[in-house]
Design a protein around this motif. Structure first.
Motif, PDB file in Angstrom:
ATOM      1  N   ASP A  77       0.828  -1.212   0.000  1.00 57.28           N
ATOM      2  CA  ASP A  77       0.000   0.000   0.000  1.00 57.28           C
ATOM      3  C   ASP A  77       0.861   1.260   0.000  1.00 57.28           C
ATOM      4  OD1 ASP A  77      -2.306  -1.575   0.046  1.00 57.28           O
ATOM      5  OD2 ASP A  77      -2.301  -1.646   2.258  1.00 57.28           O
ATOM      6  N   ASP A  78       1.869   1.289  -0.859  1.00 61.59           N
ATOM      7  CA  ASP A  78       2.767   2.436  -1.027  1.00 61.59           C
ATOM      8  C   ASP A  78       3.607   2.760   0.206  1.00 61.59           C
ATOM      9  OD1 ASP A  78       2.033   2.832  -3.694  1.00 61.59           O
ATOM     10  OD2 ASP A  78       0.306   4.043  -3.100  1.00 61.59           O
ATOM     11  N   ALA A  79       3.676   1.850   1.170  1.00 61.53           N
ATOM     12  CA  ALA A  79       4.508   2.063   2.353  1.00 61.53           C
ATOM     13  C   ALA A  79       5.570   0.957   2.411  1.00 61.53           C
ATOM     14  CB  ALA A  79       3.662   2.037   3.622  1.00 61.53           C
ATOM     15  N   VAL A  80       6.817   1.339   2.591  1.00 59.43           N
ATOM     16  CA  VAL A  80       7.901   0.360   2.686  1.00 59.43           C
ATOM     17  C   VAL A  80       7.771  -0.382   4.011  1.00 59.43           C
ATOM     18  CG1 VAL A  80      10.397   0.035   2.768  1.00 59.43           C
ATOM     19  CG2 VAL A  80       9.414   1.751   1.226  1.00 59.43           C
ATOM     20  N   GLN A  81       7.697  -1.701   3.930  1.00 59.88           N
ATOM     21  CA  GLN A  81       7.559  -2.542   5.114  1.00 59.88           C
ATOM     22  C   GLN A  81       8.903  -3.108   5.565  1.00 59.88           C
ATOM     23  OE1 GLN A  81       4.292  -3.040   6.460  1.00 59.88           O
ATOM     24  NE2 GLN A  81       3.980  -1.382   5.014  1.00 59.88           N
ATOM     25  N   MET A  82       9.772  -3.403   4.587  1.00 62.20           N
ATOM     26  CA  MET A  82      11.039  -4.052   4.867  1.00 62.20           C
ATOM     27  C   MET A  82      12.058  -3.616   3.825  1.00 62.20           C
ATOM     28  SD  MET A  82      13.158  -6.818   3.774  1.00 62.20           S
ATOM     29  CE  MET A  82      12.120  -7.567   2.584  1.00 62.20           C
ATOM     30  N   ALA A  83      13.305  -3.442   4.259  1.00 63.95           N
ATOM     31  CA  ALA A  83      14.398  -3.125   3.342  1.00 63.95           C
ATOM     32  C   ALA A  83      15.615  -3.944   3.760  1.00 63.95           C
ATOM     33  CB  ALA A  83      14.737  -1.635   3.396  1.00 63.95           C
ATOM     34  N   SER A  84      16.362  -4.432   2.772  1.00 60.77           N
ATOM     35  CA  SER A  84      17.558  -5.208   3.109  1.00 60.77           C
ATOM     36  C   SER A  84      18.709  -4.837   2.184  1.00 60.77           C
ATOM     37  CB  SER A  84      17.278  -6.707   3.036  1.00 60.77           C
ATOM     38  OG  SER A  84      17.088  -7.124   1.706  1.00 60.77           O
ATOM     39  N   PHE A  85      19.913  -5.092   2.682  1.00 57.37           N
ATOM     40  CA  PHE A  85      21.131  -4.888   1.914  1.00 57.37           C
ATOM     41  C   PHE A  85      22.004  -6.115   2.088  1.00 57.37           C
ATOM     42  CE2 PHE A  85      25.631  -3.805   1.774  1.00 57.37           C
ATOM     43  CZ  PHE A  85      25.721  -3.304   0.496  1.00 57.37           C
ATOM     44  N   CYS A  86      22.532  -6.621   0.969  1.00 57.92           N
ATOM     45  CA  CYS A  86      23.446  -7.765   0.993  1.00 57.92           C
ATOM     46  C   CYS A  86      24.729  -7.393   0.277  1.00 57.92           C
ATOM     47  CB  CYS A  86      22.861  -8.965   0.244  1.00 57.92           C
ATOM     48  SG  CYS A  86      21.343  -9.616   0.890  1.00 57.92           S
ATOM     49  N   SER A  87      25.835  -7.814   0.860  1.00 64.82           N
ATOM     50  CA  SER A  87      27.098  -7.797   0.125  1.00 64.82           C
ATOM     51  C   SER A  87      27.470  -9.258  -0.068  1.00 64.82           C
ATOM     52  CB  SER A  87      28.186  -7.028   0.864  1.00 64.82           C
ATOM     53  OG  SER A  87      28.440  -7.604   2.120  1.00 64.82           O
ATOM     54  N   GLU A  88      27.833  -9.607  -1.291  1.00 63.95           N
ATOM     55  CA  GLU A  88      28.058 -11.010  -1.633  1.00 63.95           C
ATOM     56  C   GLU A  88      29.436 -11.160  -2.271  1.00 63.95           C
ATOM     57  OE1 GLU A  88      23.415 -12.209  -2.089  1.00 63.95           O
ATOM     58  OE2 GLU A  88      24.428 -11.531  -3.903  1.00 63.95           O
ATOM     59  N   ILE A  89      30.215 -12.084  -1.704  1.00 62.09           N
ATOM     60  CA  ILE A  89      31.588 -12.311  -2.142  1.00 62.09           C
ATOM     61  C   ILE A  89      31.672 -13.660  -2.830  1.00 62.09           C
ATOM     62  CG2 ILE A  89      33.971 -12.602  -1.365  1.00 62.09           C
ATOM     63  CD1 ILE A  89      33.150 -10.889   1.106  1.00 62.09           C
ATOM     64  N   ARG A  90      32.248 -13.657  -4.030  1.00 63.95           N
ATOM     65  CA  ARG A  90      32.440 -14.912  -4.763  1.00 63.95           C
ATOM     66  C   ARG A  90      33.525 -15.720  -4.053  1.00 63.95           C
ATOM     67  NH1 ARG A  90      31.058 -15.929 -10.007  1.00 63.95           N
ATOM     68  NH2 ARG A  90      31.070 -13.717 -10.526  1.00 63.95           N
ATOM     69  N   MET A  91      33.256 -16.998  -3.834  1.00 58.75           N
ATOM     70  CA  MET A  91      34.203 -17.894  -3.188  1.00 58.75           C
ATOM     71  C   MET A  91      34.933 -18.659  -4.283  1.00 58.75           C
ATOM     72  SD  MET A  91      33.483 -16.966  -0.178  1.00 58.75           S
ATOM     73  CE  MET A  91      34.466 -18.069   0.779  1.00 58.75           C
ATOM     74  N   GLY A  92      36.079 -18.160  -4.710  1.00 58.18           N
ATOM     75  CA  GLY A  92      36.819 -18.784  -5.801  1.00 58.18           C
ATOM     76  C   GLY A  92      36.942 -17.802  -6.946  1.00 58.18           C
ATOM     77  N   ALA A  93      37.494 -18.265  -8.006  1.00 60.93           N
ATOM     78  CA  ALA A  93      37.758 -17.416  -9.173  1.00 60.93           C
ATOM     79  C   ALA A  93      36.504 -17.152  -9.981  1.00 60.93           C
ATOM     80  CB  ALA A  93      38.805 -18.080 -10.070  1.00 60.93           C
ATOM     81  N   VAL A  94      36.548 -16.107 -10.773  1.00 55.52           N
ATOM     82  CA  VAL A  94      35.477 -15.809 -11.708  1.00 55.52           C
ATOM     83  C   VAL A  94      35.397 -16.964 -12.703  1.00 55.52           C
ATOM     84  CG1 VAL A  94      34.706 -14.233 -13.524  1.00 55.52           C
ATOM     85  CG2 VAL A  94      35.849 -13.339 -11.491  1.00 55.52           C
ATOM     86  N   PRO A  95      34.185 -17.493 -12.974  1.00 50.70           N
ATOM     87  CA  PRO A  95      34.090 -18.602 -13.940  1.00 50.70           C
ATOM     88  C   PRO A  95      34.567 -18.197 -15.328  1.00 50.70           C
ATOM     89  CG  PRO A  95      31.895 -17.816 -13.315  1.00 50.70           C
ATOM     90  CD  PRO A  95      32.892 -17.052 -12.489  1.00 50.70           C
ATOM     91  N   ALA A  96      35.142 -19.154 -16.031  1.00 53.76           N
ATOM     92  CA  ALA A  96      35.634 -18.892 -17.381  1.00 53.76           C
ATOM     93  C   ALA A  96      34.471 -18.594 -18.312  1.00 53.76           C
ATOM     94  CB  ALA A  96      36.407 -20.097 -17.895  1.00 53.76           C
ATOM     95  N   ALA A  97      34.682 -17.687 -19.253  1.00 59.52           N
ATOM     96  CA  ALA A  97      33.642 -17.365 -20.243  1.00 59.52           C
ATOM     97  C   ALA A  97      33.459 -18.550 -21.176  1.00 59.52           C
ATOM     98  CB  ALA A  97      34.047 -16.116 -21.027  1.00 59.52           C
ATOM     99  N   ASN A  98      32.199 -18.775 -21.586  1.00 56.75           N
ATOM    100  CA  ASN A  98      31.903 -19.900 -22.487  1.00 56.75           C
ATOM    101  C   ASN A  98      32.349 -19.618 -23.887  1.00 56.75           C
ATOM    102  OD1 ASN A  98      30.800 -21.209 -20.332  1.00 56.75           O
ATOM    103  ND2 ASN A  98      28.696 -20.653 -20.830  1.00 56.75           N
TER     104      ASN A  98
END
Length: 173
Positions: free
Chosen positions: A152-173
């Motif tokens: 109803d146009d009112a913010v009920q919940m807000a969240s923030f995540c920081s996410e770290i990759r565990m390992g190397a960036v995957p190789a491009a296909n």
């Protein structure tokens, strides 16, 4: 960047640190998750089945993701484990498209995505309100995610995540 390329960058093992603010009762809760994200090509049978069940044309599938999540909230003794599958349909010329999400024991939801300047915005209408989520990268191994639940146009919940990759960036296909 196109949605297929963005989804490919999401693949891998991630550690997520989250803070959620509940505006109704002015409380906050921290949590951590381990995420294992698998990129699914447009030909994946599970994505085709999701489209058919969601009354969408399977020939419009761009790609999908399978997200295995193991989360623990601050103050909780039990972790929550779930698997979510997402399918993105081909976008229109403005980079907007339909996204379907399913999690066992929950109904499949349909929302919209918009990819602009390497920032993905997902908007989903649920029984609890409208969820708006944004994802972007600070670098290839660090991404940020915010979400807001509005009712109803009112913010009920807000969240923030920081996410770290565990390992190397995957190789491009």
């Amino acid at each position: 960047m196109e949605i297929v390329n963005f989804f490919e960058t999401l693949a891998g093992k991630w550690f997520s640190q989250r803070t959620t603010h509940y505006l109704i009762n002015q409380s906050s809760q921290a949590g951590q998750s381990n995420l294992l994200i698998e990129f699914l090509p447009h030909t994946d049978p599970e994505l085709v089945q999701m489209c058919e069940q969601g009354h969408q044309d399977p020939s419009t599938i761009a790609c999908g993701l399978r997200i295995n999540q193991d989360s623990r909230l601050e103050g909780e003794s039990q972790s929550v484990k779930r698997v979510t599958v997402m399918v993105a349909l081909h976008p229109d010329g403005a980079g907007q498209g339909i996204i379907l999400q399913t999690t066992p024991s929950l109904p499949t939801t349909q929302g919209h995505y918009h990819l602009d300047s390497d920032v993905l915005t997902l908007t989903t209408h649920t029984a609890n309100g409208v969820v708006a989520e944004r994802l972007w990268y600070a670098n290839p191994n660090l991404r940020m995610r915010t979400s807001m639940l509005t009712l109803d146009d009112a913010v009920q919940m807000a969240s923030f995540c920081s996410e770290i990759r565990m390992g190397a960036v995957p190789a491009a296909n």
